[in-house]
Structure formats: structure tokens, C-alpha cells
Design a protein around this motif. Sequence first.
Motif, PDB file in Angstrom:
ATOM      1  N   THR A 176     -59.844  25.092   3.785  1.00 42.20           N
ATOM      2  CA  THR A 176     -59.181  23.943   4.433  1.00 42.20           C
ATOM      3  C   THR A 176     -57.789  23.638   3.871  1.00 42.20           C
ATOM      4  O   THR A 176     -57.109  22.761   4.387  1.00 42.20           O
ATOM      5  N   GLU A 177     -57.379  24.394   2.833  1.00 42.16           N
ATOM      6  CA  GLU A 177     -56.078  24.131   2.196  1.00 42.16           C
ATOM      7  C   GLU A 177     -54.952  23.958   3.232  1.00 42.16           C
ATOM      8  O   GLU A 177     -54.129  23.055   3.120  1.00 42.16           O
ATOM      9  N   ASN A 178     -54.932  24.819   4.221  1.00 40.94           N
ATOM     10  CA  ASN A 178     -53.843  24.784   5.212  1.00 40.94           C
ATOM     11  C   ASN A 178     -54.281  24.232   6.567  1.00 40.94           C
ATOM     12  O   ASN A 178     -53.651  24.489   7.586  1.00 40.94           O
ATOM     13  N   LEU A 179     -55.377  23.487   6.540  1.00 41.97           N
ATOM     14  CA  LEU A 179     -55.869  22.835   7.763  1.00 41.97           C
ATOM     15  C   LEU A 179     -55.718  21.327   7.606  1.00 41.97           C
ATOM     16  O   LEU A 179     -55.512  20.835   6.492  1.00 41.97           O
ATOM     17  N   ASN A 238     -57.196  38.956   5.771  1.00 36.88           N
ATOM     18  CA  ASN A 238     -56.323  40.121   5.543  1.00 36.88           C
ATOM     19  C   ASN A 238     -56.896  41.428   6.067  1.00 36.88           C
ATOM     20  O   ASN A 238     -56.477  42.500   5.636  1.00 36.88           O
ATOM     21  N   GLY A 239     -57.817  41.342   7.009  1.00 35.62           N
ATOM     22  CA  GLY A 239     -58.406  42.562   7.577  1.00 35.62           C
ATOM     23  C   GLY A 239     -57.988  42.797   9.024  1.00 35.62           C
ATOM     24  O   GLY A 239     -58.561  43.642   9.705  1.00 35.62           O
ATOM     25  N   GLY A 240     -57.015  42.026   9.482  1.00 35.20           N
ATOM     26  CA  GLY A 240     -56.542  42.207  10.862  1.00 35.20           C
ATOM     27  C   GLY A 240     -57.291  41.354  11.878  1.00 35.20           C
ATOM     28  O   GLY A 240     -56.936  41.336  13.062  1.00 35.20           O
ATOM     29  N   TYR A 241     -58.297  40.604  11.419  1.00 36.60           N
ATOM     30  CA  TYR A 241     -59.124  39.825  12.360  1.00 36.60           C
ATOM     31  C   TYR A 241     -58.359  38.622  12.926  1.00 36.60           C
ATOM     32  O   TYR A 241     -58.510  38.278  14.094  1.00 36.60           O
ATOM     33  N   GLY A 242     -57.544  37.992  12.081  1.00 41.50           N
ATOM     34  CA  GLY A 242     -56.781  36.839  12.544  1.00 41.50           C
ATOM     35  C   GLY A 242     -55.745  37.248  13.590  1.00 41.50           C
ATOM     36  O   GLY A 242     -55.579  36.573  14.614  1.00 41.50           O
ATOM     37  N   GLU A 271     -47.826  31.148   4.293  1.00 41.07           N
ATOM     38  CA  GLU A 271     -47.012  32.342   4.579  1.00 41.07           C
ATOM     39  C   GLU A 271     -47.773  33.373   5.407  1.00 41.07           C
ATOM     40  O   GLU A 271     -47.212  34.021   6.277  1.00 41.07           O
ATOM     41  N   ARG A 272     -49.048  33.522   5.078  1.00 33.51           N
ATOM     42  CA  ARG A 272     -49.830  34.534   5.805  1.00 33.51           C
ATOM     43  C   ARG A 272     -49.917  34.186   7.295  1.00 33.51           C
ATOM     44  O   ARG A 272     -49.660  35.029   8.156  1.00 33.51           O
ATOM     45  N   ALA A 273     -50.258  32.937   7.585  1.00 28.37           N
ATOM     46  CA  ALA A 273     -50.383  32.531   8.979  1.00 28.37           C
ATOM     47  C   ALA A 273     -49.040  32.658   9.699  1.00 28.37           C
ATOM     48  O   ALA A 273     -48.968  33.190  10.817  1.00 28.37           O
ATOM     49  N   ARG A 274     -47.959  32.241   9.048  1.00 25.61           N
ATOM     50  CA  ARG A 274     -46.641  32.321   9.701  1.00 25.61           C
ATOM     51  C   ARG A 274     -46.266  33.767   9.994  1.00 25.61           C
ATOM     52  O   ARG A 274     -45.705  34.079  11.045  1.00 25.61           O
ATOM     53  N   HIS A 275     -46.619  34.662   9.060  1.00 25.03           N
ATOM     54  CA  HIS A 275     -46.347  36.087   9.273  1.00 25.03           C
ATOM     55  C   HIS A 275     -47.102  36.602  10.506  1.00 25.03           C
ATOM     56  O   HIS A 275     -46.532  37.295  11.350  1.00 25.03           O
ATOM     57  N   VAL A 276     -48.374  36.220  10.603  1.00 25.11           N
ATOM     58  CA  VAL A 276     -49.195  36.662  11.742  1.00 25.11           C
ATOM     59  C   VAL A 276     -48.605  36.138  13.052  1.00 25.11           C
ATOM     60  O   VAL A 276     -48.454  36.880  14.028  1.00 25.11           O
ATOM     61  N   TYR A 277     -48.235  34.858  13.068  1.00 25.19           N
ATOM     62  CA  TYR A 277     -47.736  34.264  14.310  1.00 25.19           C
ATOM     63  C   TYR A 277     -46.425  34.939  14.748  1.00 25.19           C
ATOM     64  O   TYR A 277     -46.237  35.249  15.920  1.00 25.19           O
ATOM     65  N   GLU A 278     -45.545  35.167  13.773  1.00 28.64           N
ATOM     66  CA  GLU A 278     -44.270  35.825  14.114  1.00 28.64           C
ATOM     67  C   GLU A 278     -44.504  37.243  14.601  1.00 28.64           C
ATOM     68  O   GLU A 278     -43.872  37.697  15.554  1.00 28.64           O
ATOM     69  N   LYS A 279     -45.455  37.922  13.931  1.00 28.00           N
ATOM     70  CA  LYS A 279     -45.735  39.322  14.287  1.00 28.00           C
ATOM     71  C   LYS A 279     -46.153  39.449  15.756  1.00 28.00           C
ATOM     72  O   LYS A 279     -45.775  40.398  16.426  1.00 28.00           O
ATOM     73  N   ILE A 280     -46.905  38.468  16.251  1.00 28.01           N
ATOM     74  CA  ILE A 280     -47.373  38.620  17.631  1.00 28.01           C
ATOM     75  C   ILE A 280     -46.414  37.993  18.655  1.00 28.01           C
ATOM     76  O   ILE A 280     -46.646  38.090  19.845  1.00 28.01           O
ATOM     77  N   GLY A 281     -45.315  37.387  18.172  1.00 25.49           N
ATOM     78  CA  GLY A 281     -44.284  36.953  19.108  1.00 25.49           C
ATOM     79  C   GLY A 281     -43.896  35.491  19.071  1.00 25.49           C
ATOM     80  O   GLY A 281     -42.992  35.066  19.796  1.00 25.49           O
ATOM     81  N   PHE A 282     -44.568  34.681  18.253  1.00 25.87           N
ATOM     82  CA  PHE A 282     -44.201  33.260  18.165  1.00 25.87           C
ATOM     83  C   PHE A 282     -42.819  33.104  17.527  1.00 25.87           C
ATOM     84  O   PHE A 282     -42.442  33.866  16.636  1.00 25.87           O
ATOM     85  N   THR A 283     -42.091  32.089  17.983  1.00 25.46           N
ATOM     86  CA  THR A 283     -40.771  31.767  17.445  1.00 25.46           C
ATOM     87  C   THR A 283     -40.831  30.422  16.744  1.00 25.46           C
ATOM     88  O   THR A 283     -41.454  29.488  17.258  1.00 25.46           O
ATOM     89  N   GLU A 284     -40.174  30.352  15.576  1.00 23.78           N
ATOM     90  CA  GLU A 284     -40.069  29.051  14.905  1.00 23.78           C
ATOM     91  C   GLU A 284     -39.106  28.179  15.697  1.00 23.78           C
ATOM     92  O   GLU A 284     -37.980  28.582  15.974  1.00 23.78           O
ATOM     93  N   GLU A 285     -39.557  26.988  16.085  1.00 27.74           N
ATOM     94  CA  GLU A 285     -38.738  26.133  16.948  1.00 27.74           C
ATOM     95  C   GLU A 285     -38.202  24.892  16.231  1.00 27.74           C
ATOM     96  O   GLU A 285     -37.333  24.203  16.762  1.00 27.74           O
TER      97      GLU A 285
END
Length: 180
Positions: free
Chosen positions: A33-36, A103-107, A136-150
Motif C-alpha cells: 500500500t506504500e504507493n496506494l 517485476n515479472g512483466g505482469y503489471g 518509479e517502477r509504476a511511472r516507468h511501466v505507464y510511460e513504456k506503454i504510452g502514457f504521457t506525464e501531463e
Amino acid sequence: MESPFEGKLIRLRAREPEDEPLLYQWFNDPEVTENLTMRYPLSHRDEREFIERVSHISYEHPSFAVETLADRRLIGGCGLERVSPENRSAVLGIALGDKAYWNGGYGTDTMRTLCRFGFAMMNLHRIELDVYAGNERARHVYEKIGFTEEGRRREAVYKYGRYQDVVVMGLLEGELRPEG
Ligand SMILES: CC(C)(COP(=O)(O)OP(=O)(O)OC[C@H]1O[C@@H](n2cnc3c(N)ncnc32)[C@H](O)[C@@H]1OP(=O)(O)O)[C@@H](O)C(=O)NCCC(=O)NCCS
């Protein structure tokens, strides 16, 4: 025809009462829950009521359990909320509670599957999310799939004795990056 609920590693399904013990365990674990947004202990009753509330999936409430395709193991949850038919937009949330699967690609696969579902099955135009700047991990995943920081809501969250920024990210129809 590809299943709208399946990715390469995961499948989205409706939530079931039997999911409760794992949800109780995960969402009382500070590492999860640290980042929730959660910050208080949750009771079994809270979890039962949550499942009861979200287990009927509809356009207004597309909320899913995430299970592995390989062995149908429940590893987390995700969903869209605040769905706006006028704007064709929704707000995304995701949490893999089973730390063994981090970190196994599931997210990444869950995010791609959920966004594809939102665009292809719900006719959304825009999916947005909030992420803590330190995640950082979540932001990396989101950017990787196409999300833009707004943008950023400065010092919008206070947890563990400190403030941090909340980053707003968005993904428009056609921006979801395929694998590879
Ligand atoms: C965030 C979350 C969904 C990511 O899912 P995951 O399965 O762990 O992530 P994946 O394995 O698909 O991808 C992780 C990526 O981040 C990278 N990564 C891992 N730690 C990182 C870090 N500290 N900084 C930057 N990148 C990092 C990995 O290298 C990998 O990138 P790659 O595929 O380009 O090599 C999952 O860890 C989770 O649910 N965490 C707990 C709850 C949470 O934070 N939810 C999001 C709230 S906005």
C-alpha cells in the motif's frame, strides 16, 4: 479473435467472495500500500463490502481481479472508475498484491490489457491516472506503454511523514504502444 480479457500473461475476471482473504492480506501490507491511497488498516468486513460493491461489472464500474493465465492464480486487481460517457474518459487504478509477481512483466501486461479493454470494448477516448512521484517502477511501466506525464499536483500526498508530488498521466485512443 483475441480475448478482450486476456493479455500474454494475465486474464481479467470478475471479483469473487473467495478472493477476500488475499485482498485482506495484501491491502494490510504496507509494502503493497506504500504507493496506494490506503493508509488505515482494513477489516475483513471492509474487503467483503468492497468485493460486494465491485463484483458486478458494468460500464460504470469496470473493476477486475487479475489472475495468471498459466495457473489461474489471483495476483492483484485493476479497474477503471469515474467513467464519463460525455468525455469518453475514465481513471485507471492497478495494484498487484502478490509481491512474488512484481517485476515479472505482469503489471505491464495488465495495463495493456485493461487499456485495450477500455478503448476497444468501452469506446473510451482517454484514460488517465494518478501516480506518486516516488513510484518509479509504476511511472516507468505507464510511460513504456504510452502514457504521457501531463502535470503534477505538488505535495498533494502526505504519507510516512513526508509530502510528495502526484503525477497526472494520460493516454489517448491510438496512443497505446504494443509490445516489442
Ligand atoms: C506498479 C506495478 C503495477 C508494476 O507491475 P510489475 O509487474 O511489478 O511491473 P513490470 O514487471 O511489468 O515492469 C516493471 C518495469 O519497471 C522497471 N523498474 C522496476 N523498478 C524500477 C525503478 N525503481 N525505477 C524505474 N524502473 C523500474 C523494470 O525494469 C521494468 O521495466 P522493463 O520492462 O522496461 O524492464 C506493480 O509493481 C504494483 O502493483 N505495485 C504495487 C502497487 C502500485 O504501486 N500500484 C500503482 C499505483 S499508481
